[in-house]
Enzyme design. Structure first.
Site, PDB file in Angstrom:
ATOM      1  N   HIS A  57     -18.276  -1.489  -3.374  1.00  0.00           N
ATOM      2  CA  HIS A  57     -17.804  -0.287  -2.663  1.00  0.00           C
ATOM      3  C   HIS A  57     -18.221   0.970  -3.410  1.00  0.00           C
ATOM      4  O   HIS A  57     -18.659   1.952  -2.805  1.00  0.00           O
ATOM      5  CB  HIS A  57     -16.270  -0.296  -2.541  1.00  0.00           C
ATOM      6  CG  HIS A  57     -15.732  -1.427  -1.727  1.00  0.00           C
ATOM      7  ND1 HIS A  57     -16.447  -2.035  -0.719  1.00  0.00           N
ATOM      8  CD2 HIS A  57     -14.529  -2.069  -1.765  1.00  0.00           C
ATOM      9  CE1 HIS A  57     -15.700  -2.997  -0.174  1.00  0.00           C
ATOM     10  NE2 HIS A  57     -14.546  -3.041  -0.800  1.00  0.00           N
ATOM     11  N   CYS A 116       7.453  -1.493 -13.994  1.00  0.00           N
ATOM     12  CA  CYS A 116       7.157  -2.113 -15.293  1.00  0.00           C
ATOM     13  C   CYS A 116       8.429  -2.673 -15.939  1.00  0.00           C
ATOM     14  O   CYS A 116       8.383  -3.682 -16.631  1.00  0.00           O
ATOM     15  CB  CYS A 116       6.504  -1.097 -16.227  1.00  0.00           C
ATOM     16  SG  CYS A 116       4.767  -0.780 -15.802  1.00  0.00           S
ATOM     17  N   ILE A 138      -0.603  -9.098  -1.549  1.00  0.00           N
ATOM     18  CA  ILE A 138      -1.194  -9.492  -2.843  1.00  0.00           C
ATOM     19  C   ILE A 138      -2.087  -8.381  -3.354  1.00  0.00           C
ATOM     20  O   ILE A 138      -3.069  -7.993  -2.701  1.00  0.00           O
ATOM     21  CB  ILE A 138      -2.046 -10.772  -2.691  1.00  0.00           C
ATOM     22  CG1 ILE A 138      -1.257 -11.887  -2.023  1.00  0.00           C
ATOM     23  CG2 ILE A 138      -2.592 -11.211  -4.059  1.00  0.00           C
ATOM     24  CD1 ILE A 138      -0.073 -12.383  -2.809  1.00  0.00           C
ATOM     25  N   THR A 172     -15.085  -4.403  -5.390  1.00  0.00           N
ATOM     26  CA  THR A 172     -14.812  -2.992  -5.674  1.00  0.00           C
ATOM     27  C   THR A 172     -16.060  -2.294  -6.198  1.00  0.00           C
ATOM     28  O   THR A 172     -16.361  -1.150  -5.824  1.00  0.00           O
ATOM     29  CB  THR A 172     -13.672  -2.882  -6.719  1.00  0.00           C
ATOM     30  OG1 THR A 172     -12.498  -3.451  -6.145  1.00  0.00           O
ATOM     31  CG2 THR A 172     -13.411  -1.443  -7.106  1.00  0.00           C
ATOM     32  N   ILE A 177     -13.243 -14.757  -4.113  1.00  0.00           N
ATOM     33  CA  ILE A 177     -11.836 -15.072  -4.398  1.00  0.00           C
ATOM     34  C   ILE A 177     -11.332 -16.169  -3.465  1.00  0.00           C
ATOM     35  O   ILE A 177     -10.557 -17.028  -3.864  1.00  0.00           O
ATOM     36  CB  ILE A 177     -10.946 -13.805  -4.318  1.00  0.00           C
ATOM     37  CG1 ILE A 177     -11.463 -12.762  -5.327  1.00  0.00           C
ATOM     38  CG2 ILE A 177      -9.495 -14.143  -4.646  1.00  0.00           C
ATOM     39  CD1 ILE A 177     -10.626 -11.495  -5.392  1.00  0.00           C
TER      40      ILE A 177
END
Lengths: 355, 355, 355, 355
Positions: free
Chosen positions: A43, A100, A296, A40, A180
């Site tokens: 990017h 949540c 995911i 990220t 990852i």
């Protein structure tokens, strides 16, 4: 304090001096000891299309994977103390929306992300909500502590829910050997997977050697072995195919291969982000195969953190994960770090607070 | 052929010569290469109360954990060939009852058990239904192959269902270090458990050293540490208690400790058989703790076999498991083997086809 | 304001006038519109052994099942507004312990309970943490809204986890026809259970008739049918036994029956609180039967509330549940309400804010 | 006997007289009392592309949804007797492959399908393996008994695994109101879903009225409401979207809508067969939404049959399901039945053994 600040809506960022941020209610101030560069962040640095559409706050201090020491806490804070070593769960949630309230706050409807929606960790100091501060073992190397967040993503890809078909004694493929993906191989090995197949897009020696070190039993190059990958894997699994396929590359070819190499009734996790919509033969990929597919994103809060903590308590596993950090450089050399990743010479780059 | 035959309803058994058994429809004849002694065999040998109530067939060739070579198959048999190396799933099920129709044939309503309800494997040859013959890797040591069946029990204790809270990164206790308890420790380690606590009834050096070798992080002696066991484990888990407790001793004290050391919302597996009904404080053990309790009997057919196969494909794990076999003796010396187990000098005893 | 206050450590309580409570950070003040009497309130009123050991705060305003209107909110409150109709999740959790971080805050390590550890709802006004205020449909009858909390317990007993064997098309027994047992019957019917068996301790006509109205297919009296209950149920289920048994009576006899009537591989939920430890034949009840046992306490927060809301959106279900409320009386007549329950003439008693 | 036989690789089929089939080992001969037309039968009749590629056996008696009486059994058959009323699980599995050994025989690697790979039930008599004969309640109307098989598909779509997020109190959408879609609505209602949204491709009055009767709370016409469907559903669910979306139409537009209307962390079942590969925005549909996707084919054997049996034991549910049978015609008028379905004037057509 020094910080890496994106001051304009465009590529790169500047090393600047800015005010040390102030804590508000239920927040803590942390002195950064190590920060790692996430995809990220690349990017954001490159200012690609995703970044242009996603970033609302400018100027922005970016960076979110980090470890540091708590310097100051708000009066209301009870679960963290000054002097604690912490990392951050980077998803800041409202705690009250439907998601949540139903055990999936990692897809909160009003999510903010550290280093994207509010100032992040490529700086001397960073402010966090108490709830997002994860207390580390004080003896844990800050560089390793900083990559617990993506390690949590790897765990989430393997175990997307609490009740999931186990990988113990099962054959699993990891498509894509970015950081990852590499972590996922190490986690799969630690979780007792039988055969682990890794596929990598090109002939990236750094990543393929790391894949081997992480514990992959077979490493296949997509560029060289192309279409035969599925056949090779099927042959190596008594013709059954893999029990689980983890798509971590964002390549449409890999997505299709993931489904093709899957045993009927098996499962696919999709973590990789695709450049655009892709064509998929849903009948054969999903329906007739009775496949289960898991999207995911993020990490379950905070099961994955507890799992990561437990896994890192094993020295062998910790050392394996440490070896994914191929470079440690001063934070002021962030441009160099971005270059190492853009040129695929690095797996994980850790920035140290040297300015 | 030679066989160990219980000819009368009483202790011990005789080495006899009997006819080689004949196969019927869908059956296979197997030449025994190795057989291991299960706790059940010891009960049969000792002719304890359980055995007296359970055994209906006399004379009985007992023994059920084994590996051998297929010598002959019925015409209808399609999934096994002569020359195949096999072990046995020892639960022979009807395939049509409610349990068999709903994915839990290991608790079939009309179960027969090899070596208990029909002649077993402490002999030169044994007959099996095709469905119960599990094909082994021809290179797998028959001694190890023979203990896959109890290893499946260990897996079942850890993963009693397909969708279960994972042990990865979690703290787990194993109460009881008999052969299946030892195997469970090794499996937990292979599945990425964080801290593994083992408790053993006495000061059995053989078993406590094996527990360490299997990967237990802390080994506690029930006779020495008694009531403090729960406190020690709680202290070693940030006060939370273990995420899962596996009761493998059959001791009422251990059953109570399992619940006491459990974190609220955690799970307990009960594999150990108790001598008689016991008193339990269900309120605090189960209700207020929101505990989940799994009764463990047999092994899911045949997921556990696939899991065991996958785990044994790892040489380190295979070697660990091999070390649980403390004695290999000729089958004719079965009395000696029973003695070794009764005196707790042995973990697992393998009988070799020497008569 | 008026309130029912236990001023001394002894039976009963007084109607008193006390100050209206003041809200603190993140709290809301609610004007009570209806409150229902829970078994816990009866224990507090009767001052039984449990109450004597459990209560730390005196004077105590008790009561926790209620519905009311928000009168005032703290500045920090964002998810509730003045004028909202709310009920209370009565478990007040810390949000930071291991249990809260791993999706089981209903067993928080530092739980406080409304009406037990802090002043509750048998009063004109009550204060709640924002997080515990559940917004009701403004058109929902406050009496029904007040019993959503125990209805959540009934749901929790049937579906103790998110991933659980479904009751759809399955045979289920409810042992004990108190208010939560009755609710469970209604919920089972609404969830598509095939045959629902209810057992009641005595010949309580009120409860047995309500059990029928809730949808029980067969209602068995423990006092009359005693030991034959298991046989009757087994005969009515093709000899298989029930797929799930929900123990809601707290009677040792019922606990044993629950396991006896269970099909192998089935599940038992234990909600009833036992007077003391009981003797149980774990081998046959749990181990050999491969039973799964769930301890039930509280309600998952807040899945059960969402499920209850969804179920109550069906008018037929709502009317059924309403019929469990056998009495509505003024709050000042609390002693009468306690008497009705103690004498088992009532199912659920709702107190209305008339003083 | 009379039978509907496809004698050539082309559209339609002939009413012929052929020999009554003979039973082999473990087989039973059944006299057909009612048979219903499945979409697959329409494909075979129309001889569409799928049928051309799939059918290997010619001549073929097709048809597989049926109920009948057992006339004759092989000597080995033990679980079924002459005179039993049975329906067929139409998937004939090998019982020994990896899938069969791991509780998912409905995706057996060597599957044969009744009426596709071997002669089926549009005839006076049909032969079945014992294992595939499902014993019906002798009082169950054969027409209803014949549609248990697709009803099992509906259950499988709603509950694709044993451990699945429940639909109780949840909002669910059914996209497509063909017979299985209609059944799914009835099943959802019986399982306590909160709001049920149904979408239908056109303005098919027959199906939309049946959807209402089955219990849909809102019925949306894809042709009229088009893109607004997602918004309408989102507005009706507090902005959250549905907890589960069941795609039963095979339309790419509906597939995309299923993901768009899904709440983050929700689940999609894909039962509809698509004409060809389709373009899908995996990032937003699956990854960022943390969606779970289940491919649905066949029915779990035999859980779904037990669930269907349990659900049909409720007279209200049974009557609802019966109303999906819009036409009962003689088997010799099969061409008329196919026409009714092709013109969408019928929901389910049952063929009766009148020649």
């Amino acid at each position: 304090m020094y910080a890496i600040v994106k001051k304009m809506r465009g590529p790169e960022a500047e090393i600047s001096t800015v005010d040390v941020p102030k804590i508000k209610k239920n927040e803590v101030l942390v002195k950064v000891k190590a920060a790692s560069i996430c995809g990220t962040d690349v990017h954001l640095w490159n200012w690609n299309e995703w970044a242009q559409n996603r970033v609302r706050k400018i100027p922005l201090i970016f960076g979110h994977e980090f470890a540091g020491e708590v310097l100051e806490i708000d009066d209301d804070v009870t679960s963290v103390e000054e002097g604690d070593m912490v990392s951050a769960e980077t998803h800041i949630v409202d705690g009250t929306c439907y998601q949540c309230q139903t055990d999936r706050m990692h897809v909160c409807q009003n999510m903010e992300i550290l280093g994207v929606d509010r100032d992040g960790a490529f700086a001397e100091y960073v402010v966090l909500p108490e709830r997002n501060a994860w207390k580390n073992d004080p003896n844990l190397d800050p560089a390793i502590a900083s990559i617990q967040e993506p390690l949590g993503n790897a765990v989430q890809t393997i175990l997307p829910k609490d009740h999931i078909e186990d990988v113990a004694g099962k054959n699993v493929a990891v498509l894509g050997c970015g950081p990852i993906g590499l972590m996922a191989i190490a986690v799969l090995k630690a979780l007792g997977a039988a055969k682990i197949f890794a596929t990598a897009g090109g002939l990236n020696k750094v990543r393929m050697e790391l894949a081997k070190r992480m514990g992959a039993d077979m490493i296949l190059s997509a560029s060289e072995e192309g279409k035969s990958i599925v056949k090779v894997i099927r042959d190596a699994t008594d013709g059954n195919g893999v029990d689980a396929a983890l798509e971590m590359s964002g390549s449409p070819v890999a997505v299709r291969q993931a489904f093709e190499m899957l045993t009927p009734g098996g499962r696919v996790s999709l973590l990789g982000i695709l450049e655009k919509p892709m064509e998929l033969d849903l009948n054969n990929a999903v329906v007739f195969k009775a496949a289960t597919v898991y999207g995911i994103t993020g990490r379950r809060m905070f099961q994955t953190w507890h799992q990561v903590k437990g896994l890192l308590s094993n020295p062998d596993f910790r050392n394996k994960i440490a070896s994914i950090i191929t470079h440690k450089i001063p934070m002021k050399d962030v441009a160099k770090g971005m270059g190492l990743i853009n040129s695929k010479q690095a797996a994980k780059v850790v920035l140290e607070p040297r300015w």
